[in-house]
Design an enzyme around this catalytic site. Sequence first.
Site, short mmCIF file in Angstrom:
data_model
loop_
_atom_site.label_atom_id
_atom_site.label_comp_id
_atom_site.label_asym_id
_atom_site.label_seq_id
_atom_site.Cartn_x
_atom_site.Cartn_y
_atom_site.Cartn_z
CE LYS A 1 -1.91 -1.10 3.72
NZ LYS A 1 -1.18 -2.39 4.20
NE ARG B 1 6.49 -0.06 10.09
CZ ARG B 1 5.30 -0.41 9.38
NH1 ARG B 1 5.36 0.15 8.24
NH2 ARG B 1 4.35 -0.89 9.87
NE ARG C 1 8.13 -2.33 6.17
CZ ARG C 1 6.79 -2.34 6.32
NH1 ARG C 1 5.91 -1.52 5.44
NH2 ARG C 1 6.23 -2.77 7.27
NE ARG D 1 2.52 -4.61 11.38
CZ ARG D 1 3.70 -4.47 10.60
NH1 ARG D 1 4.81 -4.78 10.69
NH2 ARG D 1 3.46 -3.97 9.39
NE ARG E 1 -4.10 -1.46 10.12
CZ ARG E 1 -3.27 -0.71 9.71
NH1 ARG E 1 -3.29 0.49 9.08
NH2 ARG E 1 -1.91 -1.15 10.06
P1 AP5 Z 1 4.83 -1.48 1.90
O1 AP5 Z 1 4.49 -0.72 0.49
O2 AP5 Z 1 5.72 -0.61 2.79
O3 AP5 Z 1 3.62 -2.19 2.47
P2 AP5 Z 1 2.31 -1.70 3.11
O4 AP5 Z 1 1.21 -2.32 2.64
O5 AP5 Z 1 2.55 -0.23 3.35
O6 AP5 Z 1 2.55 -2.29 4.49
P3 AP5 Z 1 2.55 -1.75 6.02
O7 AP5 Z 1 3.52 -2.69 6.95
O8 AP5 Z 1 3.00 -0.34 6.11
O9 AP5 Z 1 1.32 -1.85 6.35
P4 AP5 Z 1 0.80 -1.87 7.90
O10 AP5 Z 1 -0.80 -1.97 7.41
O11 AP5 Z 1 1.05 -3.12 8.95
O12 AP5 Z 1 1.52 -0.87 8.72
P5 AP5 Z 1 0.83 0.69 9.17
O13 AP5 Z 1 2.31 1.48 8.91
O14 AP5 Z 1 -0.20 0.92 8.12
O15 AP5 Z 1 5.68 -2.93 1.43
C1 AP5 Z 1 6.39 -3.55 2.59
C2 AP5 Z 1 7.67 -4.36 1.96
O16 AP5 Z 1 7.65 -5.10 0.75
C3 AP5 Z 1 8.74 -3.08 1.34
O17 AP5 Z 1 10.02 -3.70 1.83
C4 AP5 Z 1 8.52 -2.95 0.04
O18 AP5 Z 1 9.66 -2.35 -0.53
C5 AP5 Z 1 8.11 -4.35 -0.44
N1 AP5 Z 1 7.43 -4.51 -1.49
C6 AP5 Z 1 6.38 -3.40 -1.85
N2 AP5 Z 1 5.74 -3.85 -2.98
C7 AP5 Z 1 6.32 -5.06 -3.51
C8 AP5 Z 1 6.28 -5.76 -4.66
N3 AP5 Z 1 5.33 -5.58 -5.56
N4 AP5 Z 1 7.23 -7.02 -4.65
C9 AP5 Z 1 8.13 -7.09 -3.80
N5 AP5 Z 1 8.19 -6.32 -2.76
C10 AP5 Z 1 7.36 -5.20 -2.57
O19 AP5 Z 1 0.46 0.56 10.44
C11 AP5 Z 1 1.64 0.23 11.60
C12 AP5 Z 1 0.77 0.38 12.86
O20 AP5 Z 1 0.13 1.64 13.29
C13 AP5 Z 1 -0.35 -0.71 13.02
O21 AP5 Z 1 0.05 -1.94 13.45
C14 AP5 Z 1 -1.15 -0.22 14.07
O22 AP5 Z 1 -0.51 -0.54 15.25
C15 AP5 Z 1 -1.16 1.30 13.95
N6 AP5 Z 1 -2.21 1.86 13.08
C16 AP5 Z 1 -1.91 2.64 11.58
N7 AP5 Z 1 -3.08 2.76 11.31
C17 AP5 Z 1 -3.85 2.30 12.12
C18 AP5 Z 1 -5.49 2.30 12.01
N8 AP5 Z 1 -6.07 2.85 11.01
N9 AP5 Z 1 -6.21 1.97 13.14
C19 AP5 Z 1 -5.51 1.47 14.37
N10 AP5 Z 1 -4.14 1.46 14.48
C20 AP5 Z 1 -3.45 2.02 13.25
MG MG Z 2 2.74 1.06 5.00
#
Ligand code: AP5
Ligand code: MG
Length: 211
Positions: free
Chosen positions: A14, A158, A125, A169, A89
């Site tokens: 994403k 991270r 990552r 997660r 979420r």
């Molecule tokens: P990346 O693009 O970084 O993936 P992502 O989908 O953004 O995954 P996240 O881990 O950021 O999502 P998340 O939902 O767990 O974390 P968030 O920060 O939102 O890609 C991942 C890796 O794969 C990278 O290394 C990239 O290079 C690689 N990659 C990408 N595309 C690729 C491809 N096509 N092929 C190969 N490799 C690829 O949330 C973190 C925390 O914050 C949560 O756990 C929660 O505690 C809190 N939080 C955030 N939002 C909320 C909410 N709305 N409500 C409650 N708590 C929340």
């Molecule tokens: Mg992300």
Amino acid sequence: MEINVFLGAPGSGKGTQAKRLSSQAGFKHFSTGDMLRAAIQKNTEVGKKAKSYIDKGDLVPDNVMIELIKSELAPLSSDSKVILDGFPRTLPQAKALDQDSLTKVRRALYFTVPEMKLVKRLTGRRICQKCGESFHTEFMPPKVDGICDKCGSKLIQRTDDSESVVERRLQIFREQNDQILDYYRQQTNLLELNADAEVEKVFSTLKKSLS
Ligand code: AP5
Ligand code: MG
């Protein structure tokens, strides 16, 4: 406002895709995860509340998240094109957006990747501690090991990308995902996107879905 939400498991790409869209196609990108990590770094009230949840891989409470996203969207002009990455979420978060006609969701894009591939994407990552740019040790290595291509700062892992927190997660994602998908299916604006492909390939499919 044109609100597009990106749904999908942790690691489904994403953030990677949203960054591209915002730099190439004029979308404003809001990642709630990035906002929370910035708040933790600055030690704000939101950061203090969020830290223990994030470190465990749990969700930050809905009231905190809804207030945070509303305060980000409120100043935007009505012709803004927006991507919400990582929000909603939960069902209450999804409903909170739609309750206000200004922030009613136009499309929900669901990024699908087989679960067995997610763990590898997440544990490999690396992110820039300064500008937040994301890399992968194998799939998207930086030009110089451990250094950000964009700003030259150090890359770090991270805290929630360790294997045990990643498991938690993914579990939470599985618990919440079906009801969110059902909700957007009922609103008839859910698009599924195969995100198990090269970054460029996913990007071109995504652009077509948004046009
Ligand atoms: P990346 O693009 O970084 O993936 P992502 O989908 O953004 O995954 P996240 O881990 O950021 O999502 P998340 O939902 O767990 O974390 P968030 O920060 O939102 O890609 C991942 C890796 O794969 C990278 O290394 C990239 O290079 C690689 N990659 C990408 N595309 C690729 C491809 N096509 N092929 C190969 N490799 C690829 O949330 C973190 C925390 O914050 C949560 O756990 C929660 O505690 C809190 N939080 C955030 N939002 C909320 C909410 N709305 N409500 C409650 N708590 C929340
Ligand atoms: Mg992300």
